[in-house]
Design an enzyme around this catalytic site. Sequence first.
Site, short mmCIF file in Angstrom:
data_model
loop_
_atom_site.label_atom_id
_atom_site.label_comp_id
_atom_site.label_asym_id
_atom_site.label_seq_id
_atom_site.Cartn_x
_atom_site.Cartn_y
_atom_site.Cartn_z
N PHE A 116 0.76 -1.08 -0.01
CA PHE A 116 -0.03 0.06 -0.32
C PHE A 116 0.77 1.29 -0.01
O PHE A 116 2.00 1.42 0.85
CB PHE A 116 -0.88 0.04 1.18
N ASP A 117 0.47 2.14 -0.94
CA ASP A 117 0.95 3.57 -0.57
C ASP A 117 0.32 3.90 0.66
O ASP A 117 -0.75 3.43 1.08
CB ASP A 117 0.57 4.37 -1.82
N LEU A 118 0.64 5.35 1.42
CA LEU A 118 0.09 5.70 2.40
C LEU A 118 -0.75 7.14 2.21
O LEU A 118 -1.99 6.83 2.12
CB LEU A 118 1.08 5.88 3.30
N ASP A 119 -0.04 8.02 1.81
CA ASP A 119 -0.93 9.26 1.57
C ASP A 119 -1.82 9.13 0.47
O ASP A 119 -1.24 8.83 -0.53
CB ASP A 119 -0.09 10.40 1.36
#
Length: 228
Positions: free
Chosen positions: A18-21
């Site tokens: 997963f990317d975060l932001d």
Amino acid sequence: MTDNKAFEPMEHVDTILFDLDGTLINTVDLIVASFMHTMETYYPGEYEEKDVIHFIGPPLSETFEKLDPARIQEMTDTYRTFNHEKHDELVKDYEGVYETVELLHRQGYKMAIVTTKRSDTALKGLRLMGLDRFFDVVVALDHVENYKPHPEPLEKALKQLGSSADRALMVGDSHHDILGGKNTGTKTAGVAWSVKGREYMEMYEPDVLLETMPDLLKVLNVHAGNRG
């Protein structure tokens, strides 16, 4: 769910990066405010919110180098000081994210965060949203020489998880995420709630476009009582 591709469940996938932001946590207001504060400090009156939206995605150093190579660190420090001060006030959750990640964790999926943020800020966001307990692996900007879309951060996460690209899915809100997945050899999922818009995400042809995070469960054919 995306209508630009035939939907086929990815039942072979057991690893989610997963990317975060903009993907797991809603930091859009925080990022925009941080950029506006920085722009007003160095270029008063020259930038509007619609202008700084385009800064979202790459590391700060890349953005500020294009503006003024001589003041990269100074501008970065200005941004980060404001960003840290306003973090807990402006960061919000996305509906369905916590429940989705919790279920995937319970079903035994291998999961990691792959972000262009520094690790201290990434962990701050994960803790604020209560997501930190689901992620033992976080690959951040200060852990790599090359950032997404280079495959290095994704490959590092896969190695730490004991997984491989052919069993993995990269989920994100930016072309850095989709191209990073493609360059690494993973499947890719874009999120329709990207601040840059649905059409922007579709341009990079992710394998699937998620309308909401719970759509990920449909992609993986995961149900509350069982996996697959």
